[in-house]
Design a protein around this motif. Structure first.
Motif, PDB file in Angstrom:
ATOM      1  N   TYR A 170      54.903  42.774  38.333  1.00 43.83           N
ATOM      2  CA  TYR A 170      54.328  41.843  37.359  1.00 43.83           C
ATOM      3  C   TYR A 170      52.870  41.534  37.688  1.00 43.83           C
ATOM      4  CZ  TYR A 170      59.188  41.172  35.976  1.00 43.83           C
ATOM      5  OH  TYR A 170      60.465  41.388  35.549  1.00 43.83           O
ATOM      6  N   ILE A 171      52.600  41.274  38.958  1.00 46.11           N
ATOM      7  CA  ILE A 171      51.222  41.007  39.388  1.00 46.11           C
ATOM      8  C   ILE A 171      50.359  42.241  39.179  1.00 46.11           C
ATOM      9  CG2 ILE A 171      49.753  40.458  41.373  1.00 46.11           C
ATOM     10  CD1 ILE A 171      52.015  38.766  42.486  1.00 46.11           C
ATOM     11  N   ASN A 172      50.922  43.422  39.447  1.00 45.37           N
ATOM     12  CA  ASN A 172      50.178  44.673  39.275  1.00 45.37           C
ATOM     13  C   ASN A 172      49.738  44.869  37.830  1.00 45.37           C
ATOM     14  OD1 ASN A 172      50.733  45.108  41.955  1.00 45.37           O
ATOM     15  ND2 ASN A 172      52.334  46.612  41.603  1.00 45.37           N
ATOM     16  N   ILE A 173      50.636  44.586  36.896  1.00 47.34           N
ATOM     17  CA  ILE A 173      50.322  44.738  35.471  1.00 47.34           C
ATOM     18  C   ILE A 173      49.236  43.758  35.047  1.00 47.34           C
ATOM     19  CG2 ILE A 173      51.230  44.433  33.126  1.00 47.34           C
ATOM     20  CD1 ILE A 173      53.910  45.506  34.175  1.00 47.34           C
ATOM     21  N   ILE A 174      49.355  42.501  35.501  1.00 41.66           N
ATOM     22  CA  ILE A 174      48.365  41.479  35.150  1.00 41.66           C
ATOM     23  C   ILE A 174      46.988  41.836  35.697  1.00 41.66           C
ATOM     24  CG2 ILE A 174      47.688  39.070  35.527  1.00 41.66           C
ATOM     25  CD1 ILE A 174      50.713  38.390  35.540  1.00 41.66           C
ATOM     26  N   LEU A 175      46.921  42.240  36.959  1.00 40.56           N
ATOM     27  CA  LEU A 175      45.646  42.563  37.599  1.00 40.56           C
ATOM     28  C   LEU A 175      44.975  43.769  36.938  1.00 40.56           C
ATOM     29  CD1 LEU A 175      46.419  42.120  41.424  1.00 40.56           C
ATOM     30  CD2 LEU A 175      44.893  40.721  40.025  1.00 40.56           C
ATOM     31  N   SER A 176      45.750  44.832  36.717  1.00 44.15           N
ATOM     32  CA  SER A 176      45.166  46.051  36.130  1.00 44.15           C
ATOM     33  C   SER A 176      44.724  45.824  34.689  1.00 44.15           C
ATOM     34  CB  SER A 176      46.169  47.212  36.213  1.00 44.15           C
ATOM     35  OG  SER A 176      47.377  46.899  35.543  1.00 44.15           O
ATOM     36  N   THR A 177      45.512  45.059  33.934  1.00 47.03           N
ATOM     37  CA  THR A 177      45.159  44.770  32.537  1.00 47.03           C
ATOM     38  C   THR A 177      43.887  43.924  32.466  1.00 47.03           C
ATOM     39  OG1 THR A 177      47.503  44.826  31.890  1.00 47.03           O
ATOM     40  CG2 THR A 177      45.962  43.771  30.362  1.00 47.03           C
ATOM     41  N   LEU A 178      43.797  42.909  33.334  1.00 45.55           N
ATOM     42  CA  LEU A 178      42.599  42.063  33.356  1.00 45.55           C
ATOM     43  C   LEU A 178      41.366  42.876  33.743  1.00 45.55           C
ATOM     44  CD1 LEU A 178      41.304  39.295  33.114  1.00 45.55           C
ATOM     45  CD2 LEU A 178      41.970  38.812  35.481  1.00 45.55           C
ATOM     46  N   ALA A 179      41.530  43.789  34.682  1.00 47.59           N
ATOM     47  CA  ALA A 179      40.419  44.660  35.088  1.00 47.59           C
ATOM     48  C   ALA A 179      39.957  45.519  33.908  1.00 47.59           C
ATOM     49  CB  ALA A 179      40.846  45.550  36.252  1.00 47.59           C
ATOM     50  N   PHE A 180      40.903  46.029  33.130  1.00 48.56           N
ATOM     51  CA  PHE A 180      40.573  46.854  31.955  1.00 48.56           C
ATOM     52  C   PHE A 180      39.844  46.035  30.900  1.00 48.56           C
ATOM     53  CE2 PHE A 180      41.891  48.500  27.724  1.00 48.56           C
ATOM     54  CZ  PHE A 180      41.208  49.715  27.771  1.00 48.56           C
ATOM     55  N   VAL A 181      40.321  44.820  30.651  1.00 47.96           N
ATOM     56  CA  VAL A 181      39.702  43.951  29.637  1.00 47.96           C
ATOM     57  C   VAL A 181      38.257  43.628  30.021  1.00 47.96           C
ATOM     58  CG1 VAL A 181      39.768  41.653  28.579  1.00 47.96           C
ATOM     59  CG2 VAL A 181      41.884  42.953  28.856  1.00 47.96           C
ATOM     60  N   ILE A 197      42.964  54.309  32.929  1.00 47.23           N
ATOM     61  CA  ILE A 197      43.927  55.191  33.603  1.00 47.23           C
ATOM     62  C   ILE A 197      44.810  54.380  34.551  1.00 47.23           C
ATOM     63  CG2 ILE A 197      44.137  57.088  35.271  1.00 47.23           C
ATOM     64  CD1 ILE A 197      41.563  58.251  34.051  1.00 47.23           C
ATOM     65  N   LEU A 198      44.186  53.401  35.231  1.00 49.85           N
ATOM     66  CA  LEU A 198      44.938  52.546  36.157  1.00 49.85           C
ATOM     67  C   LEU A 198      46.050  51.794  35.435  1.00 49.85           C
ATOM     68  CD1 LEU A 198      45.156  51.311  39.042  1.00 49.85           C
ATOM     69  CD2 LEU A 198      43.603  49.518  38.250  1.00 49.85           C
ATOM     70  N   VAL A 199      45.736  51.215  34.283  1.00 48.63           N
ATOM     71  CA  VAL A 199      46.738  50.471  33.506  1.00 48.63           C
ATOM     72  C   VAL A 199      47.914  51.366  33.118  1.00 48.63           C
ATOM     73  CG1 VAL A 199      47.185  49.304  31.309  1.00 48.63           C
ATOM     74  CG2 VAL A 199      45.142  48.743  32.617  1.00 48.63           C
ATOM     75  N   VAL A 200      47.595  52.574  32.659  1.00 49.21           N
ATOM     76  CA  VAL A 200      48.648  53.513  32.240  1.00 49.21           C
ATOM     77  C   VAL A 200      49.581  53.831  33.398  1.00 49.21           C
ATOM     78  CG1 VAL A 200      49.114  55.870  31.459  1.00 49.21           C
ATOM     79  CG2 VAL A 200      47.282  54.539  30.382  1.00 49.21           C
ATOM     80  N   PHE A 201      49.008  54.157  34.550  1.00 48.74           N
ATOM     81  CA  PHE A 201      49.837  54.519  35.701  1.00 48.74           C
ATOM     82  C   PHE A 201      50.607  53.322  36.265  1.00 48.74           C
ATOM     83  CE2 PHE A 201      47.280  58.406  35.830  1.00 48.74           C
ATOM     84  CZ  PHE A 201      48.272  59.338  36.093  1.00 48.74           C
ATOM     85  N   ILE A 202      49.971  52.142  36.229  1.00 47.27           N
ATOM     86  CA  ILE A 202      50.651  50.930  36.698  1.00 47.27           C
ATOM     87  C   ILE A 202      51.857  50.628  35.806  1.00 47.27           C
ATOM     88  CG2 ILE A 202      50.459  48.418  36.822  1.00 47.27           C
ATOM     89  CD1 ILE A 202      49.259  49.674  39.250  1.00 47.27           C
TER      90      ILE A 202
END
Length: 255
Positions: A170-181, A197-202
């Motif tokens: 859950y934390i991984n998804i939040i962090l990667s999504t925020l980084a993408f935004v 790419i990070l979001v997709v793989f996460i």
């Protein structure tokens, strides 16, 4: 012997923290030019001290040795083809990163300092993004690429440290999504591609570990975004303008 090893590990991680605090804060405040000799000594010195100590103690894994040899081969090849001897200077910055990476294999000390500082990076940029500040006015004395560099390195380090003992999907998804935004907001092509790419793989990696409700929520959001993007062609023009504004093959990055 255990005490001696513990002292060395603590010393390695102290150098790691010094590097992180300096590199990130300097990109935020630019109190010292990265081309300055003092800056180079800090960036190249911290990681290479760790790497040298590990090599001397013969604790380098085969894969780590292979990575190191690949780095050397790449830099030497670049020097031979371009005749640019300054690439030799860049070599020590690259090998420094390898030394810093070796620290991440250990049990992390100074976690609170790292968590607080890396989280501040996200909070700092999120504040300007939410306020609708023009990205060009944030750190206007520096290239906006520094925003992407900070975000990519911050999210990478946070993901490694957070998942050190157990996986936290859950934390991984939040962090990667925020980084993408934030990368989309900053309009940096490299940042958008890397964090995208990070979001997709996460998501692919984390999906099996999510609850059924969260799986449904993620699937619904992704589907809604895709449908909205298909119906609104202007969406890509607005948020990914940088890909249309610059021709990739004429850009210096292509060379």
């Amino acid at each position: 012997m255990i005490v001696q090893k513990s002292k060395f590990n603590k010393f390695y991680q102290f150098l790691f923290v010094i590097y992180v605090l300096y590199a990130f804060s300097n990109r935020l405040l630019e109190y010292m030019s990265f081309t300055n000799m003092s800056s180079y000594i800090i960036l190249a010195g911290c990681g290479n001290l760790i790497l040298l100590s590990v090599i001397v103690k013969k604790r380098v894994h085969k894969i780590q040795a292979l990575v190191l040899l690949t780095i050397f081969a790449g830099v030497i090849t670049k020097i031979l083809f371009t005749g640019d001897l300054t690439s030799g200077k860049s070599l020590f910055l690259i090998t420094s990163n390898l030394g810093l990476a070796l620290v991440l294999n250990q049990e992390m000390r100074f976690k609170r300092i790292l968590y607080a500082f890396l989280s501040f990076i996200f909070i700092y940029y999120s504040y300007f993004m939410i306020n609708g500040t023009n990205v060009k006015l944030v750190q206007d004395q520096m290239s906006k690429n520094h925003i992407n560099i900070n975000i990519i390195f911050a999210v990478a380090l946070l993901l490694i440290i957070v998942n050190k003992n157990r996986k936290r999907p859950y934390i991984n998804i939040i962090l990667s999504t925020l980084a993408f935004v934030i990368s989309v907001w900053s309009q940096g092509r490299g940042g958008i591609i890397a964090t995208g790419i990070l979001v997709v793989f996460i998501l692919l990696d984390s999906f099996k570990d999510l609850s059924v409700k969260f799986k449904m929520l993620i699937s619904t959001i992704v589907l809604m975004v895709l449908l909205y993007a298909i119906k609104n062609n202007m969406l890509f023009d607005s948020y990914f303008e940088v890909f249309y504004r610059k021709e990739f093959t004429t850009d210096i990055r292509f060379s």
